[in-house]
Design a protein around this motif. Structure first.
Motif, PDB file in Angstrom:
ATOM      1  N   MET A 111       0.834  -1.199   0.000  1.00  0.00           N
ATOM      2  CA  MET A 111       0.000   0.000   0.000  1.00  0.00           C
ATOM      3  C   MET A 111       0.867   1.246   0.000  1.00  0.00           C
ATOM      4  N   ASN A 112       1.905   1.250  -0.821  1.00  0.00           N
ATOM      5  CA  ASN A 112       2.840   2.373  -0.816  1.00  0.00           C
ATOM      6  C   ASN A 112       2.363   3.568  -1.619  1.00  0.00           C
ATOM      7  N   GLU A 113       1.565   3.333  -2.657  1.00  0.00           N
ATOM      8  CA  GLU A 113       1.264   4.398  -3.605  1.00  0.00           C
ATOM      9  C   GLU A 113      -0.077   5.083  -3.348  1.00  0.00           C
ATOM     10  N   LEU A 114      -0.057   6.401  -3.495  1.00  0.00           N
ATOM     11  CA  LEU A 114      -1.275   7.214  -3.512  1.00  0.00           C
ATOM     12  C   LEU A 114      -1.221   8.051  -4.786  1.00  0.00           C
ATOM     13  N   SER A 115      -1.994   7.658  -5.796  1.00  0.00           N
ATOM     14  CA  SER A 115      -2.037   8.403  -7.046  1.00  0.00           C
ATOM     15  C   SER A 115      -3.202   9.380  -6.970  1.00  0.00           C
ATOM     16  N   MET A 116      -2.867  10.659  -6.808  1.00  0.00           N
ATOM     17  CA  MET A 116      -3.912  11.680  -6.694  1.00  0.00           C
ATOM     18  C   MET A 116      -3.313  13.026  -7.049  1.00  0.00           C
ATOM     19  N   GLY A 117      -4.118  13.829  -7.714  1.00  0.00           N
ATOM     20  CA  GLY A 117      -3.672  15.140  -8.140  1.00  0.00           C
ATOM     21  C   GLY A 117      -3.417  15.190  -9.631  1.00  0.00           C
ATOM     22  N   MET A 118      -3.963  16.252 -10.273  1.00  0.00           N
ATOM     23  CA  MET A 118      -3.772  16.484 -11.698  1.00  0.00           C
ATOM     24  C   MET A 118      -3.282  17.919 -11.892  1.00  0.00           C
ATOM     25  N   SER A 119      -3.319  18.416 -13.103  1.00  0.00           N
ATOM     26  CA  SER A 119      -2.717  19.722 -13.384  1.00  0.00           C
ATOM     27  C   SER A 119      -3.267  20.836 -12.497  1.00  0.00           C
ATOM     28  N   GLY A 120      -4.558  20.791 -12.195  1.00  0.00           N
ATOM     29  CA  GLY A 120      -5.162  21.879 -11.438  1.00  0.00           C
ATOM     30  C   GLY A 120      -5.047  21.762  -9.936  1.00  0.00           C
ATOM     31  N   ASP A 121      -4.618  20.579  -9.428  1.00  0.00           N
ATOM     32  CA  ASP A 121      -4.637  20.409  -7.966  1.00  0.00           C
ATOM     33  C   ASP A 121      -3.485  19.565  -7.428  1.00  0.00           C
ATOM     34  N   PHE A 122      -2.458  19.306  -8.255  1.00  0.00           N
ATOM     35  CA  PHE A 122      -1.428  18.363  -7.801  1.00  0.00           C
ATOM     36  C   PHE A 122      -0.627  18.874  -6.606  1.00  0.00           C
ATOM     37  N   GLU A 123      -0.488  20.187  -6.444  1.00  0.00           N
ATOM     38  CA  GLU A 123       0.255  20.689  -5.284  1.00  0.00           C
ATOM     39  C   GLU A 123      -0.478  20.395  -3.982  1.00  0.00           C
ATOM     40  N   TRP A 124      -1.798  20.531  -3.993  1.00  0.00           N
ATOM     41  CA  TRP A 124      -2.582  20.174  -2.810  1.00  0.00           C
ATOM     42  C   TRP A 124      -2.447  18.682  -2.535  1.00  0.00           C
ATOM     43  N   ALA A 125      -2.451  17.881  -3.613  1.00  0.00           N
ATOM     44  CA  ALA A 125      -2.324  16.431  -3.443  1.00  0.00           C
ATOM     45  C   ALA A 125      -0.975  16.071  -2.830  1.00  0.00           C
ATOM     46  N   VAL A 126       0.084  16.717  -3.288  1.00  0.00           N
ATOM     47  CA  VAL A 126       1.418  16.453  -2.741  1.00  0.00           C
ATOM     48  C   VAL A 126       1.445  16.804  -1.253  1.00  0.00           C
ATOM     49  N   GLU A 127       0.852  17.925  -0.898  1.00  0.00           N
ATOM     50  CA  GLU A 127       0.818  18.329   0.507  1.00  0.00           C
ATOM     51  C   GLU A 127       0.023  17.336   1.365  1.00  0.00           C
ATOM     52  N   GLU A 128      -0.892  16.613   0.730  1.00  0.00           N
ATOM     53  CA  GLU A 128      -1.708  15.638   1.464  1.00  0.00           C
ATOM     54  C   GLU A 128      -1.154  14.221   1.379  1.00  0.00           C
ATOM     55  N   GLY A 129       0.008  14.046   0.725  1.00  0.00           N
ATOM     56  CA  GLY A 129       0.661  12.739   0.749  1.00  0.00           C
ATOM     57  C   GLY A 129       0.749  11.985  -0.553  1.00  0.00           C
ATOM     58  N   ALA A 130       0.410  12.589  -1.683  1.00  0.00           N
ATOM     59  CA  ALA A 130       0.475  11.887  -2.971  1.00  0.00           C
ATOM     60  C   ALA A 130       1.883  11.367  -3.237  1.00  0.00           C
ATOM     61  N   THR A 131       1.958  10.154  -3.770  1.00  0.00           N
ATOM     62  CA  THR A 131       3.240   9.608  -4.228  1.00  0.00           C
ATOM     63  C   THR A 131       3.308   9.573  -5.757  1.00  0.00           C
ATOM     64  N   ILE A 132       2.165   9.744  -6.411  1.00  0.00           N
ATOM     65  CA  ILE A 132       2.089   9.835  -7.872  1.00  0.00           C
ATOM     66  C   ILE A 132       1.146  10.979  -8.213  1.00  0.00           C
ATOM     67  N   VAL A 133       1.563  11.878  -9.082  1.00  0.00           N
ATOM     68  CA  VAL A 133       0.671  12.920  -9.589  1.00  0.00           C
ATOM     69  C   VAL A 133       0.567  12.754 -11.102  1.00  0.00           C
ATOM     70  N   ARG A 134      -0.644  12.853 -11.624  1.00  0.00           N
ATOM     71  CA  ARG A 134      -0.925  12.628 -13.039  1.00  0.00           C
ATOM     72  C   ARG A 134      -1.130  13.994 -13.703  1.00  0.00           C
TER      73      ARG A 134
END
Length: 320
Positions: free
Chosen positions: A269-292
């Motif tokens: 359960m290592n990966e969290l794929s979340m966040g796209m062009s409009g919101d990937f910075e918020w996703a990174v701040e919340e723990g994303a390991t993959i941004v699309r």
């Protein structure tokens, strides 16, 4: 009499509890979805489609302009910009940028521009539609180190295609698809990294498992030995308001933490794929390991995102 509820984009009255579906010519049953922060009652499939489109229009009002990459140098600049934003987001929450994998998304982009992206350093690309991805993979087979990740909804009859060429599938939400993939992968003699898609926004327009069904789903996955389960994926609420988007990312991170405690053997359960062009910075701040990220690298697409969001109740989609 209930008050009239209008869409902010098209002024459509979406307050009616039951309406006749133009697509099916009959009254549809109840279904709930969220649109512009409002909890809506039963609506027909054609209003659901309109609601999804209006939400996209509303969310893109404040979307920053993307710089179109027409050359290898343009791609290098856009990639550097995105990586810089990822690094800055990591710094704000004390993370190391190496923890975040950038997955450029090339959907709708022609081969010539994808080859420029490759020349600029891209070695893996995300695609939504299976047939489009396969065509590109075959056309660029000479780029032997280019990997393809399928990030869109998959029907069982397309599983054999994904098993042929993809290095990753990020939208698993059905045991029937898991079985079809596993069966074909056994024939191909290979394994496939997969992520389980979770519907964290509660929108009827999105695929993915409801959060409360994910644990049971994971317990069944070890039966499919060719699937290497790596984590979770989600599409957040499409909005320019972080207060509405972040809860989707937080929910996925917290769900992963709970699942890790009871993950069956062979499931990581290592990966969290979340966040796209409009919101990937918020996703990174919340723990994303993959941004699309697509448009922030390639530039704006001619087709809206709704083109790649088929309705969950559709029984066939020859282009997906």
């Amino acid at each position: 009499m209930s008050a009239r509820v209008s869409c902010v984009c098209c002024d459509t009255d979406v307050s009616r509890s039951r309406v006749k579906s133009k697509r099916h010519g009959r009254l549809t049953g109840p279904s709930s979805f969220l649109i512009l922060g409002l909890s809506m009652g039963p609506v027909s499939c054609h209003l659901r489609t309109r609601a999804r489109t209006c939400a996209i229009q509303e969310a893109t009002i404040n979307t920053p302009a993307y710089s179109t990459a027409y050359s290898v140098e343009d791609f290098r600049r856009n990639l550097a910009t995105v990586r810089g934003r990822i690094a800055a987001a990591c710094a704000r929450v004390g993370r190391d940028p190496v923890e975040v994998r950038l997955l450029p998304v090339s959907k709708t982009m022609p081969e010539a521009r994808i080859r420029m992206a490759y020349a600029a350093g891209c070695r893996e690309l995300g695609e939504n539609k299976v047939q489009e991805a396969l065509g590109k993979a075959e056309a660029m087979a000479d780029l032997t180190d280019l990997r393809w990740s399928v990030i869109g909804h998959l029907q069982t009859n397309k599983a054999k295609v994904v098993a042929r060429f993809a290095s990753e599938f990020q939208a698993l939400d059905s045991l029937r698809v898991a079985e079809a993939l596993d069966r074909r992968l056994q024939v191909e003699g290979r394994a496939l990294d997969v992520l389980v898609q979770v519907n964290t926004s509660g929108e009827a327009s999105k695929f993915g498992l409801p959060p409360d069904e994910v644990a049971r789903f994971f317990r069944d996955l070890p039966a499919f030995s060719s699937l290497r389960v790596r984590g979770l994926m989600t599409l957040a609420l499409l909005s320019a308001d972080p207060a509405r988007v972040r809860p989707c990312f937080t929910l996925l991170r917290e769900l992963r933490a709970r699942l890790r405690e009871e993950a069956p053997a062979g499931v990581t359960m290592n990966e969290l794929s979340m966040g796209m062009s409009g919101d990937f910075e918020w996703a990174v701040e919340e723990g994303a390991t993959i941004v699309r990220v697509g448009q922030a690298i390639f530039g704006p697409r001619a087709l809206p995102d709704s083109h790649y969001w088929p309705e969950p109740n559709a029984t066939s989609d020859p282009t997906s």
